[in-house]
Scaffold this motif. Structure first.
Motif, PDB file in Angstrom:
ATOM      1  N   SER A   1      33.132  50.343  54.909  1.00 29.49           N
ATOM      2  CA  SER A   1      33.917  50.226  56.134  1.00 29.49           C
ATOM      3  C   SER A   1      34.677  48.905  56.139  1.00 29.49           C
ATOM      4  O   SER A   1      34.349  47.969  55.413  1.00 29.49           O
ATOM      5  N   LEU A   2      35.696  48.835  56.991  1.00 31.42           N
ATOM      6  CA  LEU A   2      36.492  47.607  57.066  1.00 31.42           C
ATOM      7  C   LEU A   2      35.657  46.395  57.480  1.00 31.42           C
ATOM      8  O   LEU A   2      35.809  45.313  56.895  1.00 31.42           O
ATOM      9  N   PRO A   3      34.756  46.500  58.497  1.00 32.27           N
ATOM     10  CA  PRO A   3      33.908  45.339  58.815  1.00 32.27           C
ATOM     11  C   PRO A   3      33.031  44.911  57.639  1.00 32.27           C
ATOM     12  O   PRO A   3      32.799  43.724  57.425  1.00 32.27           O
ATOM     13  N   TYR A   4      32.548  45.895  56.876  1.00 34.73           N
ATOM     14  CA  TYR A   4      31.712  45.590  55.706  1.00 34.73           C
ATOM     15  C   TYR A   4      32.511  44.821  54.650  1.00 34.73           C
ATOM     16  O   TYR A   4      32.043  43.825  54.088  1.00 34.73           O
ATOM     17  N   ILE A   5      33.738  45.297  54.395  1.00 33.18           N
ATOM     18  CA  ILE A   5      34.602  44.614  53.422  1.00 33.18           C
ATOM     19  C   ILE A   5      34.957  43.219  53.904  1.00 33.18           C
ATOM     20  O   ILE A   5      34.965  42.258  53.128  1.00 33.18           O
ATOM     21  N   TRP A   6      35.253  43.098  55.207  1.00 32.93           N
ATOM     22  CA  TRP A   6      35.609  41.792  55.759  1.00 32.93           C
ATOM     23  C   TRP A   6      34.463  40.796  55.630  1.00 32.93           C
ATOM     24  O   TRP A   6      34.688  39.608  55.397  1.00 32.93           O
ATOM     25  N   GLN A   7      33.220  41.258  55.762  1.00 34.93           N
ATOM     26  CA  GLN A   7      32.072  40.375  55.594  1.00 34.93           C
ATOM     27  C   GLN A   7      32.059  39.759  54.195  1.00 34.93           C
ATOM     28  O   GLN A   7      31.787  38.568  54.031  1.00 34.93           O
ATOM     29  N   TYR A   8      32.345  40.569  53.183  1.00 39.37           N
ATOM     30  CA  TYR A   8      32.375  40.049  51.819  1.00 39.37           C
ATOM     31  C   TYR A   8      33.508  39.061  51.625  1.00 39.37           C
ATOM     32  O   TYR A   8      33.334  38.000  51.017  1.00 39.37           O
ATOM     33  N   ILE A   9      34.680  39.440  52.128  1.00 41.29           N
ATOM     34  CA  ILE A   9      35.828  38.551  51.942  1.00 41.29           C
ATOM     35  C   ILE A   9      35.626  37.241  52.697  1.00 41.29           C
ATOM     36  O   ILE A   9      35.960  36.159  52.203  1.00 41.29           O
ATOM     37  N   ARG A  10      35.072  37.335  53.909  1.00 39.44           N
ATOM     38  CA  ARG A  10      34.895  36.137  54.740  1.00 39.44           C
ATOM     39  C   ARG A  10      33.926  35.141  54.120  1.00 39.44           C
ATOM     40  O   ARG A  10      34.057  33.932  54.331  1.00 39.44           O
ATOM     41  N   HIS A  11      32.969  35.633  53.356  1.00 42.56           N
ATOM     42  CA  HIS A  11      31.996  34.744  52.725  1.00 42.56           C
ATOM     43  C   HIS A  11      32.357  34.406  51.283  1.00 42.56           C
ATOM     44  O   HIS A  11      31.572  33.780  50.576  1.00 42.56           O
ATOM     45  N   ASN A  12      33.539  34.835  50.847  1.00 41.43           N
ATOM     46  CA  ASN A  12      34.016  34.514  49.501  1.00 41.43           C
ATOM     47  C   ASN A  12      35.105  33.450  49.625  1.00 41.43           C
ATOM     48  O   ASN A  12      36.200  33.723  50.120  1.00 41.43           O
TER      49      ASN A  12
ATOM     50  N   SER B   1      46.046  34.459  44.016  1.00 42.19           N
ATOM     51  CA  SER B   1      45.552  34.883  45.324  1.00 42.19           C
ATOM     52  C   SER B   1      45.235  36.372  45.335  1.00 42.19           C
ATOM     53  O   SER B   1      44.167  36.793  45.823  1.00 42.19           O
ATOM     54  N   PHE B   2      46.132  37.181  44.815  1.00 39.04           N
ATOM     55  CA  PHE B   2      45.880  38.625  44.770  1.00 39.04           C
ATOM     56  C   PHE B   2      44.690  38.951  43.864  1.00 39.04           C
ATOM     57  O   PHE B   2      43.895  39.856  44.175  1.00 39.04           O
ATOM     58  N   ASN B   3      44.545  38.233  42.769  1.00 36.40           N
ATOM     59  CA  ASN B   3      43.412  38.475  41.877  1.00 36.40           C
ATOM     60  C   ASN B   3      42.086  38.105  42.533  1.00 36.40           C
ATOM     61  O   ASN B   3      41.081  38.804  42.364  1.00 36.40           O
ATOM     62  N   LEU B   4      42.071  37.011  43.280  1.00 36.11           N
ATOM     63  CA  LEU B   4      40.853  36.610  43.977  1.00 36.11           C
ATOM     64  C   LEU B   4      40.471  37.621  45.053  1.00 36.11           C
ATOM     65  O   LEU B   4      39.294  37.951  45.228  1.00 36.11           O
ATOM     66  N   ILE B   5      41.470  38.129  45.769  1.00 36.94           N
ATOM     67  CA  ILE B   5      41.198  39.155  46.778  1.00 36.94           C
ATOM     68  C   ILE B   5      40.714  40.440  46.106  1.00 36.94           C
ATOM     69  O   ILE B   5      39.799  41.112  46.598  1.00 36.94           O
ATOM     70  N   GLY B   6      41.317  40.782  44.963  1.00 33.78           N
ATOM     71  CA  GLY B   6      40.869  41.962  44.228  1.00 33.78           C
ATOM     72  C   GLY B   6      39.424  41.831  43.761  1.00 33.78           C
ATOM     73  O   GLY B   6      38.653  42.802  43.806  1.00 33.78           O
ATOM     74  N   ASP B   7      39.035  40.639  43.315  1.00 32.61           N
ATOM     75  CA  ASP B   7      37.644  40.417  42.908  1.00 32.61           C
ATOM     76  C   ASP B   7      36.692  40.608  44.087  1.00 32.61           C
ATOM     77  O   ASP B   7      35.606  41.187  43.933  1.00 32.61           O
ATOM     78  N   ALA B   8      37.079  40.111  45.260  1.00 34.65           N
ATOM     79  CA  ALA B   8      36.230  40.276  46.449  1.00 34.65           C
ATOM     80  C   ALA B   8      36.125  41.745  46.853  1.00 34.65           C
ATOM     81  O   ALA B   8      35.053  42.215  47.243  1.00 34.65           O
TER      82      ALA B   8
END
Length: 297
Positions: free
Chosen positions: A21-32, A279-286
């Motif tokens: 879910s979007l909140p789940y994905i955001w949790q990973y990105i927010r802590h990366n 930046s796009f690569n880092l977001i892709g990794d997350a």
């Protein structure tokens, strides 16, 4: 103790969210940290690009021969080029082309690639062979070389560049979609949908494509970076966006004759290309960490 408690609370909150879910994905990105830095950079770039006509003192196309080869200063933070044009204004305006080409050609390639891959993977047999052999013709050439060939045929310009890069990227998305569909084609929920006489279109749209989107989303995030870099490469060799439009690759091409005497002309566009791709690569990794079930454990 406080940090441990916060970490435990964060992990508990993360587990309570629905995977994917979007909140789940955001949790990973927010802590990366890397992904957040990339997201902040891209968001700032988009905002400055939109506001640049209103906040910049100099227009990207304004020529001032008294400021030719001006070094970075308070008046011109990134200096000026051989025509006295402000480099900062040109970089901010040129971001429109680099970002729009990366996003649009990736979307074009992903849409048609997913459709062709879904059809080939679901039906199999002669349909699969016909589609994949046709795509093999395109994939026999490196993507950039194929894009150069298509641009040479179609002509230069923003729309031609998007079309050429989009077409050259279709085979990759088609193959990835097909490979994932072959893994789930014989799943129980697919057999159940067939048994209750769901239409083929509904099965593809409701059950198959949503279940293969996770790796495709990751690939699209990475694809935007590679497409933007390919667009800059095409402009650098004169097959992409043409001067006086300030595409970053075209700016590098104009500045290469002066790079020894005035390195700032080639330094700043190069830095922005590197930061955007990174930046796009880092977001892709997350996104990969958030959507890959094996990494989720």
């Amino acid at each position: 103790m406080k940090k441990t408690a916060e970490k435990t609370a964060g992990n508990t909150a993360k587990k309570s969210l629905k995977p994917g879910s979007l909140p789940y994905i955001w949790q990973y990105i927010r802590h990366n940290i890397g992904a957040m830095c990339g997201l902040i950079f891209l968001a700032g770039m988009v905002i400055l690009t939109i506001l640049s006509p209103y906040i910049m003192k100099y227009d990207y196309i304004t020529i001032d021969f008294t400021a030719r080869f001006a070094l970075p200063s308070l008046e011109h933070p990134f200096g000026c080029d051989q025509y006295g044009r402000d480099i900062l204004s040109r970089i901010l305006y040129g971001a429109r082309y680099t970002l729009s080409i990366g996003i649009l050609c990736t979307a074009f390639a992903a849409i048609f690639g997913i459709i062709l891959g879904a059809i080939a993977g679901y039906f199999g047999g002669i349909v699969d062979s016909a589609i994949m052999r046709f795509l093999d013709i395109f994939q026999a050439f490196p993507q950039l070389l194929m894009a150069m060939t298509l641009v040479a045929i179609l002509g230069t310009g923003l729309d031609k560049c998007i079309l050429a890069l989009g077409i050259s990227g279709i085979p990759g998305y088609a193959r990835m979609t097909r490979a994932n569909i072959l893994n789930i084609r014989n799943s129980e929920y697919i057999e159940a949908s067939v048994s209750i006489k769901c239409s083929t279109f509904r099965i593809l749209r409701k059950h198959i494509i949503p279940n293969v989107l996770s790796p495709l989303i990751i690939s699209m995030a990475m694809g935007i970076a590679s497409s933007g870099l390919a667009a800059a490469s095409l402009s650098f060799i004169g097959l992409g966006i043409q001067s006086p439009l300030p595409e970053w690759g075209a700016m590098l091409a104009e500045a290469r004759d002066y790079m020894r005497q005035y390195p700032h002309m080639i330094l700043f566009p190069g830095i922005f290309i590197v930061l955007t791709v990174l930046s796009f690569n880092l977001i892709g990794d997350a996104l990969r960490d958030a959507l890959d079930p094996k990494l989720r454990e």
